[in-house]
Design an enzyme around this catalytic site. Structure first.
Site, PDB file in Angstrom:
ATOM      1  N   HIS A  44     -15.057   3.577  10.283  1.00 32.90           N
ATOM      2  CA  HIS A  44     -15.235   3.160   8.874  1.00 32.90           C
ATOM      3  C   HIS A  44     -15.082   1.658   8.768  1.00 32.90           C
ATOM      4  O   HIS A  44     -15.906   0.965   8.170  1.00 32.90           O
ATOM      5  CB  HIS A  44     -14.212   3.855   7.966  1.00 32.90           C
ATOM      6  CG  HIS A  44     -14.062   3.183   6.629  1.00 32.90           C
ATOM      7  ND1 HIS A  44     -13.253   2.068   6.425  1.00 32.90           N
ATOM      8  CD2 HIS A  44     -14.642   3.430   5.432  1.00 32.90           C
ATOM      9  CE1 HIS A  44     -13.353   1.673   5.168  1.00 32.90           C
ATOM     10  NE2 HIS A  44     -14.179   2.473   4.555  1.00 32.90           N
ATOM     11  N   ASN A  45     -14.036   1.124   9.375  1.00 37.06           N
ATOM     12  CA  ASN A  45     -13.802  -0.321   9.302  1.00 37.06           C
ATOM     13  C   ASN A  45     -14.896  -1.112  10.004  1.00 37.06           C
ATOM     14  O   ASN A  45     -15.313  -2.166   9.531  1.00 37.06           O
ATOM     15  CB  ASN A  45     -12.436  -0.665   9.887  1.00 37.06           C
ATOM     16  CG  ASN A  45     -11.326  -0.392   8.890  1.00 37.06           C
ATOM     17  OD1 ASN A  45     -11.407   0.555   8.105  1.00 37.06           O
ATOM     18  ND2 ASN A  45     -10.282  -1.202   8.914  1.00 37.06           N
ATOM     19  N   GLY A  69      -7.578   0.178   0.214  1.00 30.74           N
ATOM     20  CA  GLY A  69      -6.718  -0.956  -0.124  1.00 30.74           C
ATOM     21  C   GLY A  69      -5.635  -0.554  -1.126  1.00 30.74           C
ATOM     22  O   GLY A  69      -5.343   0.630  -1.334  1.00 30.74           O
ATOM     23  N   ASN A 105      13.015   2.880   2.750  1.00 38.39           N
ATOM     24  CA  ASN A 105      12.551   1.670   3.432  1.00 38.39           C
ATOM     25  C   ASN A 105      13.734   1.107   4.205  1.00 38.39           C
ATOM     26  O   ASN A 105      14.868   1.105   3.697  1.00 38.39           O
ATOM     27  CB  ASN A 105      12.054   0.631   2.396  1.00 38.39           C
ATOM     28  CG  ASN A 105      11.363  -0.548   3.086  1.00 38.39           C
ATOM     29  OD1 ASN A 105      11.954  -1.191   3.951  1.00 38.39           O
ATOM     30  ND2 ASN A 105      10.121  -0.798   2.712  1.00 38.39           N
ATOM     31  N   ARG A 106      13.455   0.632   5.433  1.00 42.80           N
ATOM     32  CA  ARG A 106      14.564   0.071   6.243  1.00 42.80           C
ATOM     33  C   ARG A 106      15.287  -1.015   5.460  1.00 42.80           C
ATOM     34  O   ARG A 106      16.486  -1.206   5.585  1.00 42.80           O
ATOM     35  CB  ARG A 106      14.001  -0.530   7.549  1.00 42.80           C
ATOM     36  CG  ARG A 106      13.603   0.491   8.591  1.00 42.80           C
ATOM     37  CD  ARG A 106      13.122  -0.196   9.850  1.00 42.80           C
ATOM     38  NE  ARG A 106      12.073  -1.175   9.513  1.00 42.80           N
ATOM     39  CZ  ARG A 106      11.569  -2.035  10.407  1.00 42.80           C
ATOM     40  NH1 ARG A 106      12.015  -2.041  11.654  1.00 42.80           N
ATOM     41  NH2 ARG A 106      10.629  -2.879  10.063  1.00 42.80           N
ATOM     42  N   GLU A 123     -17.717  -1.187   7.749  1.00 47.10           N
ATOM     43  CA  GLU A 123     -17.341  -2.118   6.669  1.00 47.10           C
ATOM     44  C   GLU A 123     -17.647  -3.550   7.072  1.00 47.10           C
ATOM     45  O   GLU A 123     -18.214  -4.333   6.301  1.00 47.10           O
ATOM     46  CB  GLU A 123     -15.848  -1.948   6.376  1.00 47.10           C
ATOM     47  CG  GLU A 123     -15.204  -2.910   5.436  1.00 47.10           C
ATOM     48  CD  GLU A 123     -13.678  -2.764   5.463  1.00 47.10           C
ATOM     49  OE1 GLU A 123     -13.189  -1.650   5.224  1.00 47.10           O
ATOM     50  OE2 GLU A 123     -12.986  -3.759   5.743  1.00 47.10           O
ATOM     51  N   SER A 144      -8.232   4.762   3.402  1.00 44.13           N
ATOM     52  CA  SER A 144      -9.059   3.609   3.054  1.00 44.13           C
ATOM     53  C   SER A 144      -9.147   3.422   1.541  1.00 44.13           C
ATOM     54  O   SER A 144      -9.248   4.380   0.787  1.00 44.13           O
ATOM     55  CB  SER A 144     -10.487   3.782   3.590  1.00 44.13           C
ATOM     56  OG  SER A 144     -11.272   2.681   3.205  1.00 44.13           O
ATOM     57  N   MET A 198       0.846  -1.214   0.000  1.00 39.40           N
ATOM     58  CA  MET A 198       0.000   0.000   0.000  1.00 39.40           C
ATOM     59  C   MET A 198       0.872   1.252   0.000  1.00 39.40           C
ATOM     60  O   MET A 198       0.604   2.218  -0.685  1.00 39.40           O
ATOM     61  CB  MET A 198      -0.907  -0.013   1.239  1.00 39.40           C
ATOM     62  CG  MET A 198      -2.087   0.915   1.097  1.00 39.40           C
ATOM     63  SD  MET A 198      -3.390   0.471   2.235  1.00 39.40           S
ATOM     64  CE  MET A 198      -4.222   2.049   2.358  1.00 39.40           C
ATOM     65  N   GLY A 199       2.006   1.210   0.746  1.00 37.37           N
ATOM     66  CA  GLY A 199       2.926   2.353   0.790  1.00 37.37           C
ATOM     67  C   GLY A 199       3.507   2.661  -0.571  1.00 37.37           C
ATOM     68  O   GLY A 199       3.568   3.828  -0.999  1.00 37.37           O
ATOM     69  N   LYS A 217     -11.446   6.390  11.029  1.00 40.23           N
ATOM     70  CA  LYS A 217     -11.069   5.247  10.179  1.00 40.23           C
ATOM     71  C   LYS A 217     -11.489   3.948  10.850  1.00 40.23           C
ATOM     72  O   LYS A 217     -11.962   3.016  10.175  1.00 40.23           O
ATOM     73  CB  LYS A 217      -9.567   5.236   9.919  1.00 40.23           C
ATOM     74  CG  LYS A 217      -9.055   4.004   9.139  1.00 40.23           C
ATOM     75  CD  LYS A 217      -9.742   3.804   7.796  1.00 40.23           C
ATOM     76  CE  LYS A 217      -9.077   2.823   6.881  1.00 40.23           C
ATOM     77  NZ  LYS A 217      -9.097   1.410   7.262  1.00 40.23           N
TER      78      LYS A 217
HETATM   79  C1  6PG Z   1      -9.567  -0.174   4.052  1.00 38.47           C
HETATM   80  C2  6PG Z   1      -9.725  -1.526   4.709  1.00 38.47           C
HETATM   81  C3  6PG Z   1      -8.444  -1.956   5.412  1.00 38.47           C
HETATM   82  C4  6PG Z   1      -8.651  -3.207   6.281  1.00 38.47           C
HETATM   83  C5  6PG Z   1      -8.460  -4.478   5.513  1.00 38.47           C
HETATM   84  C6  6PG Z   1      -8.505  -5.703   6.433  1.00 38.47           C
HETATM   85  O1  6PG Z   1     -10.247   0.754   4.524  1.00 38.47           O
HETATM   86  O2  6PG Z   1      -8.806  -0.098   3.088  1.00 38.47           O
HETATM   87  O3  6PG Z   1     -10.737  -1.408   5.710  1.00 38.47           O
HETATM   88  O4  6PG Z   1      -8.028  -0.898   6.250  1.00 38.47           O
HETATM   89  O5  6PG Z   1      -7.678  -3.251   7.254  1.00 38.47           O
HETATM   90  O6  6PG Z   1      -9.486  -4.544   4.585  1.00 38.47           O
HETATM   91  O7  6PG Z   1      -9.586  -5.603   7.305  1.00 38.47           O
HETATM   92  P1  6PG Z   1      -9.984  -6.841   8.256  1.00 38.47           P
HETATM   93  O8  6PG Z   1      -8.876  -7.863   8.188  1.00 38.47           O
HETATM   94  O9  6PG Z   1     -10.086  -6.259   9.642  1.00 38.47           O
HETATM   95  O10 6PG Z   1     -11.260  -7.358   7.716  1.00 38.47           O
END
Ligand code: 6PG
Length: 467
Positions: free
Chosen positions: A173-174, A118, A21-22, A177, A116, A1-2, A170
């Site tokens: 949000h999760n 992914g 990066n380390r 989700e 958020s 993601m980074g 956030k």
């Molecule tokens: C996002 C997602 C992300 C989340 C992964 C795994 O907003 O991009 O919510 O942050 O960490 O999808 O989530 P779980 O393993 O907790 O289901």
């Protein structure tokens, strides 16, 4: 993601991106794979800091935990007043509050930012929820706006509030989700088990739903997953996936904090518990050994699928209403000035729960920021009323069919608990007073009372507060 976030930043006009990066090999891999990004690569933290222009801004993308503190400390030691350290991981907001407090005296800004969407979102446009100081946002805002998703011509980023507000939102949000995903899974299970439809047919149903009020990224990807077949066996992909759900923990944090805040988030809690139940193979096998027969109810008519859609929508309204209640309570407890309409707007694009539905939430809070619950907003009150009888039919059918729908049924009970004039909590209060002298209020006069249950059962007025 980074890496994807760095590529996104580098692709925007006027941005020059330094990367470190380390494990230097990873930096070299990124630079070699993406020469178009024009990265300024450093092999040491000192070179990395020296390569940044002031006010320096560094975005940390590491697995939340001890590693985050190590990197923060390395940067904080080398940064100067006015520079900005951004933690873009899924850190616990309490850690972010503590880190910001620890670093603030140095004059360096520490910002916890929920990001958020992914891998794909990081590259093409995430929804970004930064906390931290107003001053840091003056520098950071334009940078984040240049890489965020865009919805209705607006970047999906806003200054959520001070210190840990960004990571708190956030986290919510999760949690939402989790609830949304659980409700979709229950709708699928009903259409499969009671409706008798195969995954590919259910994919078509979800594709149709994605053209209406249920439109969302999660509905869209669910249709993709259900349409997919396993290359090795030719079976529907969903049938070869082991039904033990995992989680990285943000849903658990949401429920823990909602409990502390006294906010019912049954939809999110049931989603967390459903994942836990699914991952108890020994208990599941034990019960399956003693349960000798299961109900078998079939409803293959199209009307059932329409009912499921209505039940899904009503349950989704409840889950989002509960999530926003938690945001309101958190803002009050931690002293954040969170604009709920802005949060709904930045969730319209880029993030995992992105959906047209969030426009309706933004409208509701735009119209009246102080509504007691989203369930009283005219648009949602009407939508739930329109779907109520279908919702009840679906929960009843699920119970009669033996299909577990903890999300649908807890949402309906939450709706009923808010709707009825009298709750059996009166009996709970009486029981508590009977065995614990915990006192109670009366409906017909002010005051706090206790009944002398072990004596002549007369009622006495007491001082203090009923607890
Ligand atoms: C996002 C997602 C992300 C989340 C992964 C795994 O907003 O991009 O919510 O942050 O960490 O999808 O989530 P779980 O393993 O907790 O289901």
């Amino acid at each position: 993601m980074g890496s994807n976030l760095a590529r996104n930043l580098a692709s925007r006009q006027g941005n020059t991106v330094a990367v470190y990066n380390r494990t230097h090999a990873r930096t070299e891999e990124l630079v070699t794979a993406h020469p178009e990004a024009g990265f300024v690569a450093s092999a040491s933290i000192d070179d990395f800091v020296a390569s940044l222009t002031k006010p320096r801004t560094a975005i940390i993308m590491v697995q939340a935990g001890a590693g985050t503190d190590a990197v923060i400390d390395q940067l904080a030691e080398r940064f100067e007043p006015g520079d900005i350290i951004v933690d873009g991981g899924n850190a616990n907001f309490q850690d972010t509050i503590a880190r910001e407090k620890r670093i603030a005296p140095t004059g360096v800004h520490f910002v916890g930012a929920g990001i958020s969407g992914g891998e794909e979102g990081a590259l093409n446009g995430p929804s970004i929820m930064p906390g931290g100081s107003e001053e840091s946002y003056r520098t950071l805002g334009p940078i984040l706006a240049s890489i965020a998703a865009v919805a209705e011509d607006e970047p999906c980023v806003t200054h959520v509030g001070t210190d840990g507000a960004g990571h708190f939102v956030k986290m919510i949000h999760n949690g939402i989700e989790y609830a949304d995903m659980q409700l979709i899974a229950e709708a699928y299970d009903l259409l499969r088990t009671v409706g008798g439809h195969e995954p590919a047919a259910i994919a078509d149903v979800f594709t149709a739903w994605n053209k209406g009020p249920l439109e969302s990224y999660l509905i869209e990807i669910t249709a993709e997953v259900l349409r997919h077949t396993d290359a090795a066996t030719g079976a529907p992909f969903v049938d070869i996936v082991l039904d033990h759900a995992g989680s990285k923990g943000t849903g658990v944090w949401t429920v823990q904090n909602a409990l502390d805040l006294g906010v019912p988030v049954g939809g999110i809690a049931e989603a967390v518990f459903a994942r836990a139940v699914s991952s108890k193979p020994a208990q599941r096998a034990a019960v399956q050994r003693v349960v000798t027969s299961r109900p078998d109810v079939q409803k293959t008519d199209a009307a059932f699928a329409d009912d499921v859609a209505k039940a899904l929508y009503a349950s989704k309204v409840v889950a989002y209403a509960q999530g926003f209640d938690a945001i309101i309570a958190g803002a009050e407890k931690y002293g954040w000035n969170i604009h709920k309409d802005r949060i709904a707007k930045i969730w319209r694009g880029g993030c995992i729960i992105r959906a047209q539905f969030l426009n309706r939430i933004a409208d509701a809070y735009d119209e009246n920021p102080d509504i007691a619950t989203l369930l009283e907003a005219p648009y949602f009150a009407q939508a739930v009323a329109d779907g109520e009888s279908a919702w009840r039919r679906v929960v009843a059918t699920a119970a009669l069919s033996g299909v577990p729908v903890p999300g649908f049924s807890s949402a309906l009970s939450y709706f009923d608990s808010l709707s009825v004039k009298r709750l059996p909590a009166a009996l709970v209060q009486a029981q508590r007073d009977f065995f614990g002298a915990h006192t109670y209020h009366r409906v017909d006069k002010d005051g706090i009372f206790h009944t002398l249950w072990s004596g002549d059962r007369t009622e006495v007025a007491t001082e203090g507060s009923s607890h």
